[in-house]
Design a protein around this motif. Sequence first.
Motif, PDB file in Angstrom:
ATOM      1  N   TRP A  24       0.921  -6.273   6.519  1.00 58.14           N
ATOM      2  CA  TRP A  24       0.812  -5.339   5.454  1.00 58.14           C
ATOM      3  C   TRP A  24       1.928  -6.047   4.240  1.00 58.14           C
ATOM      4  O   TRP A  24       1.671  -5.684   3.085  1.00 58.14           O
ATOM      5  CB  TRP A  24       1.636  -3.931   5.828  1.00 58.14           C
ATOM      6  CG  TRP A  24       2.917  -3.955   6.473  1.00 58.14           C
ATOM      7  CD1 TRP A  24       2.963  -3.741   7.895  1.00 58.14           C
ATOM      8  CD2 TRP A  24       4.208  -3.937   6.147  1.00 58.14           C
ATOM      9  NE1 TRP A  24       4.290  -3.548   8.133  1.00 58.14           N
ATOM     10  CE2 TRP A  24       5.044  -3.859   7.110  1.00 58.14           C
ATOM     11  CE3 TRP A  24       4.595  -4.083   4.672  1.00 58.14           C
ATOM     12  CZ2 TRP A  24       6.562  -3.775   6.765  1.00 58.14           C
ATOM     13  CZ3 TRP A  24       6.044  -4.212   4.417  1.00 58.14           C
ATOM     14  CH2 TRP A  24       6.832  -4.050   5.479  1.00 58.14           C
ATOM     15  N   MET A  83      -0.941  -7.460  11.862  1.00 54.12           N
ATOM     16  CA  MET A  83      -0.752  -6.134  10.678  1.00 54.12           C
ATOM     17  C   MET A  83       0.157  -6.906   9.650  1.00 54.12           C
ATOM     18  O   MET A  83       1.100  -6.599   9.487  1.00 54.12           O
ATOM     19  CB  MET A  83       0.065  -4.882  11.314  1.00 54.12           C
ATOM     20  CG  MET A  83       0.053  -3.724  10.506  1.00 54.12           C
ATOM     21  SD  MET A  83       0.874  -2.372  11.027  1.00 54.12           S
ATOM     22  CE  MET A  83      -0.111  -1.902  12.263  1.00 54.12           C
ATOM     23  N   LYS A 116      -0.387  -8.039   2.223  1.00 55.65           N
ATOM     24  CA  LYS A 116      -1.275  -7.162   1.413  1.00 55.65           C
ATOM     25  C   LYS A 116      -0.791  -6.625   0.097  1.00 55.65           C
ATOM     26  O   LYS A 116      -1.123  -6.611  -0.979  1.00 55.65           O
ATOM     27  CB  LYS A 116      -1.986  -6.278   2.071  1.00 55.65           C
ATOM     28  CG  LYS A 116      -3.021  -5.209   1.385  1.00 55.65           C
ATOM     29  CD  LYS A 116      -3.598  -4.342   2.552  1.00 55.65           C
ATOM     30  CE  LYS A 116      -4.383  -3.257   1.671  1.00 55.65           C
ATOM     31  NZ  LYS A 116      -4.973  -2.078   2.583  1.00 55.65           N
ATOM     32  N   ASN A 117       0.538  -5.959   0.574  1.00 57.09           N
ATOM     33  CA  ASN A 117       1.001  -4.921  -0.390  1.00 57.09           C
ATOM     34  C   ASN A 117       2.147  -5.626  -1.434  1.00 57.09           C
ATOM     35  O   ASN A 117       2.327  -5.000  -2.445  1.00 57.09           O
ATOM     36  CB  ASN A 117       1.752  -4.027   0.211  1.00 57.09           C
ATOM     37  CG  ASN A 117       0.768  -3.076   0.953  1.00 57.09           C
ATOM     38  OD1 ASN A 117       0.101  -2.087   0.247  1.00 57.09           O
ATOM     39  ND2 ASN A 117       0.805  -3.013   2.178  1.00 57.09           N
ATOM     40  N   PRO A 177       6.017  -6.186   9.926  1.00 57.98           N
ATOM     41  CA  PRO A 177       4.789  -6.765   9.628  1.00 57.98           C
ATOM     42  C   PRO A 177       4.650  -7.871  10.774  1.00 57.98           C
ATOM     43  O   PRO A 177       5.530  -8.513  11.434  1.00 57.98           O
ATOM     44  CB  PRO A 177       4.855  -7.488   8.441  1.00 57.98           C
ATOM     45  CG  PRO A 177       6.500  -7.856   8.098  1.00 57.98           C
ATOM     46  CD  PRO A 177       7.093  -6.378   8.976  1.00 57.98           C
ATOM     47  N   PHE A 213       5.753   2.248   5.848  1.00 54.13           N
ATOM     48  CA  PHE A 213       4.888   1.957   7.027  1.00 54.13           C
ATOM     49  C   PHE A 213       5.743   2.144   8.444  1.00 54.13           C
ATOM     50  O   PHE A 213       5.448   1.853   9.496  1.00 54.13           O
ATOM     51  CB  PHE A 213       4.560   0.386   7.161  1.00 54.13           C
ATOM     52  CG  PHE A 213       3.392  -0.033   6.362  1.00 54.13           C
ATOM     53  CD1 PHE A 213       2.245   0.002   7.007  1.00 54.13           C
ATOM     54  CD2 PHE A 213       3.606  -0.168   5.105  1.00 54.13           C
ATOM     55  CE1 PHE A 213       1.153  -0.155   6.282  1.00 54.13           C
ATOM     56  CE2 PHE A 213       2.305  -0.552   4.427  1.00 54.13           C
ATOM     57  CZ  PHE A 213       1.107  -0.455   4.988  1.00 54.13           C
ATOM     58  N   TRP A 216       8.184  -0.712   1.339  1.00 52.29           N
ATOM     59  CA  TRP A 216       6.988  -0.973   2.086  1.00 52.29           C
ATOM     60  C   TRP A 216       7.472  -0.863   3.666  1.00 52.29           C
ATOM     61  O   TRP A 216       6.805  -0.093   4.508  1.00 52.29           O
ATOM     62  CB  TRP A 216       6.239  -2.289   1.808  1.00 52.29           C
ATOM     63  CG  TRP A 216       5.797  -2.272   0.466  1.00 52.29           C
ATOM     64  CD1 TRP A 216       6.131  -3.200  -0.540  1.00 52.29           C
ATOM     65  CD2 TRP A 216       4.805  -1.528  -0.246  1.00 52.29           C
ATOM     66  NE1 TRP A 216       5.339  -2.761  -1.653  1.00 52.29           N
ATOM     67  CE2 TRP A 216       4.340  -1.737  -1.314  1.00 52.29           C
ATOM     68  CE3 TRP A 216       3.730  -0.406   0.604  1.00 52.29           C
ATOM     69  CZ2 TRP A 216       3.404  -1.241  -2.037  1.00 52.29           C
ATOM     70  CZ3 TRP A 216       2.953   0.108  -0.259  1.00 52.29           C
ATOM     71  CH2 TRP A 216       2.542  -0.266  -1.615  1.00 52.29           C
TER      72      TRP A 216
END
Length: 282
Positions: free
Chosen positions: A87, A85, A90-91, A81, A76, A72
């Motif tokens: 992420w 943000m 979330k991911n 992160p 990105f 990830w």
Amino acid sequence: MPEPVRHICGISGGKDSSALAVHMRERVPDMEYFFCDTGAELPETYEYLTRLEVILGKPITRLNARRGFDHWFELFRGTLPSPQMRWCTKNMKIKPIEEWIGHDAALSYVAIRADESNRKGYISTKKNIETRFPFIEDGIDRAGVMRILEDAGIGLPEYYEWRTRSGCYFCFYQRKAEWIGLAERHPELFERAVAIEQKVLLEAGADGEADFSDRAMRGRQYTWSGGETLVQLRSRRDEILTRHEAAMSRAATRQANLPLIEALADALEEEDDTAPCTVCAL
């Protein structure tokens, strides 16, 4: 005939979710336990999960094992992160959980304690997932959590000697003293975090010594710890530990016979009261 409801309990590697798993093992015999593996967990976390599986008498399903942080991070474009943000959450946490459940009807048991009922953990917005809070329903507070773990013979993960939050070794929610703890107990992991940070700085054209306040205002995270690089933070080791030890002393003075974990939590909150990740830190 309606489809059977799945009972699921997420385990972060922290004390509360682990105690909830133990608390529910006889109440819900068909409980499914899961852990979202980012590939960047502390060794103590993996060791604790193995011990917990013995106590539970069943495996803890590892989600997301094939696509961890490195995947990830590249996707990105090398952006770290951050609270703005997230992420990673979330991911590497929410999406794997919801993909694993799919369209099945499910009851999700979340480890919010009775003494923190205003806090929120993972609560899905999907209509097929209903959330339950057994600790709140049963009036179980922090002391109750500790009793559950002690009575089960598992106690606390070893990382509680120096940090109070489970999660990735480079979690941006770590306090300064916890970063120093990582550097001293797992220097190889600290160096990995440094390397990731330096890669971001290099791609951004920074020299690693700049003031990041203007960049932070534009919403991008260039360093793991606010306002300074990990190299700069490590250079302030003595200052950070002196302040941390003073905070620990004040916490102990405020309440006699305060357990180490509570004194540590109070001291770290005094140093930095940033709210932790709502999924990782249960």
